[in-house]
Design an enzyme around this catalytic site. Structure first.
Site, short mmCIF file in Angstrom:
data_model
loop_
_atom_site.label_atom_id
_atom_site.label_comp_id
_atom_site.label_asym_id
_atom_site.label_seq_id
_atom_site.Cartn_x
_atom_site.Cartn_y
_atom_site.Cartn_z
N LYS A 53 0.85 -1.20 0.00
CA LYS A 53 0.00 0.00 0.00
C LYS A 53 0.88 1.25 0.00
CE LYS A 53 -3.92 -2.30 2.10
NZ LYS A 53 -4.52 -2.82 3.34
N GLN A 97 -4.72 -1.33 9.57
CA GLN A 97 -4.67 -2.67 8.98
C GLN A 97 -5.28 -3.69 9.94
OE1 GLN A 97 -3.47 -3.45 5.77
NE2 GLN A 97 -4.36 -5.43 6.23
N ASP A 120 -11.28 3.02 4.16
CA ASP A 120 -11.68 1.62 4.08
C ASP A 120 -13.20 1.48 3.99
OD1 ASP A 120 -9.87 -0.42 3.82
OD2 ASP A 120 -9.33 -0.49 5.94
#
Ligand code: NAP
Length: 294
Positions: A53, A97, A120
């Site tokens: 990422k 994460q 997200d």
């Protein structure tokens, strides 16, 4: 023989488009989108995801801020970092994460992220917005599935869609997006009876289960479009490992109209959609029009 839906190529095109839009933002508005990624602990898969990422964020011309915290980090310390990032004007998107270590409540952390920086799309406010059809950051993997389906099929309206899996991060948001596209949606899960027959009704079949090659060829309606979200590492007889999806790919290729491969299908779309969400968050924050084609 089914067509292969090349997610890798599609994602590369999308990232190139995003990179162009990022350059335009810098030139016209002196604005550089920034993504903060927070990793707690040493989970090997998570470390790979976070590294990728960061690399792709920088390659697209955005700022990447990585925060790697030790496994024993307490919930209060993580929440304090999230609050700092919420206040940081250089940070437009925040991603924590998952999975988090067991002593940290993930929903507490996710809901501490400012909803407009929640790239997200897991914040409870954004989940609500998606479910009532309001504009919101859409979870990345589901957004990627939808893009591939639209690219392959155009208008999805009226299609029978079956989503196998009802997780909050994949199955449920995919179902919401397909409903928004006017599909007739069935969500199947581990308690579904007659799963093979349910799947055979689908014009669009999305498998997000986490069971290697569970969906067999005779579960697929001839000509259906199959999106395989699964990423499973299995061991060959020679001891080598390889990645497979939740769909028996070889069998699906003989029956379906189009299939996403694993790897190279949905996976690359996830990061592309994360960059897209970060760019869109930066545009919203600075009241700049969202670049066309996103
Ligand atoms: P998850 O949270 O474990 O959810 C799995 C879902 O599948 C659950 O709803 C479960 O049903 C259902 N299920 C499990 N076994 C089943 C069975 N035998 N028959 C029918 N349904 C069954 O998994 P997830 O996070 O959604 O991920 C699913 C897969 O997608 C995994 O392979 C994961 O690695 C992959 N993934 C890929 C990406 C990507 O970027 N491509 C991103 C995220 C996830 P219940 O609810 O009844 O337990």
């Amino acid at each position: 023989m089914a067509a292969i839906i090349d997610g890798k190529a599609f994602a590369a095109g999308l990232i190139a488009h995003i990179s162009g839009a990022v350059s335009d933002l810098a030139a016209k508005h002196r604005l550089q989108p920034g993504l903060a990624v927070v990793l707690v602990g040493e989970d090997p898969a998570s470390r790979v995801y976070v590294r990728n990422k960061g690399r792709q964020t920088k390659a697209a011309g955005m700022n990447s801020f990585e925060h790697r915290l030790p496994e024993e980090t307490g919930e209060a310390a993580l929440l304090a970092l999230v609050r700092r990032l919420n206040q940081d004007p250089a940070v437009h998107g925040i991603l924590v994460q998952l999975p988090l270590p067991a002593h940290i409540d993930p929903s507490k952390v996710i809901n501490a992220i400012s909803a407009d920086k929640d790239v997200d799309g897991f914040h409870i406010e954004n989940v609500g917005r998606l479910s009532v059809g309001e504009d919101s950051p859409v979870p990345c993997t589901p957004a990627g599935c939808l893009m591939l389906l639209r690219h392959q099929l155009g208008d999805l309206s009226g299609s029978r869609a079956v989503v196998v899996g009802r997780s909050n991060i994949v199955g449920k948001p995919v179902a919401m997006l397909l409903l928004r596209e006017n599909c007739t949606v069935t969500v199947a899960h581990s308690r579904t009876q007659g799963l093979a027959a349910v799947c055979r009704e689908a014009d669009i079949l999305v498998a997000a289960v986490g069971v290697p090659e569970m969906v067999k060829g005779d579960w697929i309606k001839p000509g259906a479009t199959v999106i395989d979200v699964g990423i499973n590492r299995i061991e060959n007889r020679d001891g080598q490992t390889r990645l497979v999806g939740d769909v028996d790919f070889e069998a699906a290729m003989k029956v379906a109209g189009a299939v996403t491969p694993v790897p190279g299908g949905v996976g690359p779309m996830t990061i592309a959609c994360l960059l897209r969400n970060t760019l869109m968050a930066a545009c919203r924050r600075h009241r700049v029009a969202i670049p066309p084609g996103l």
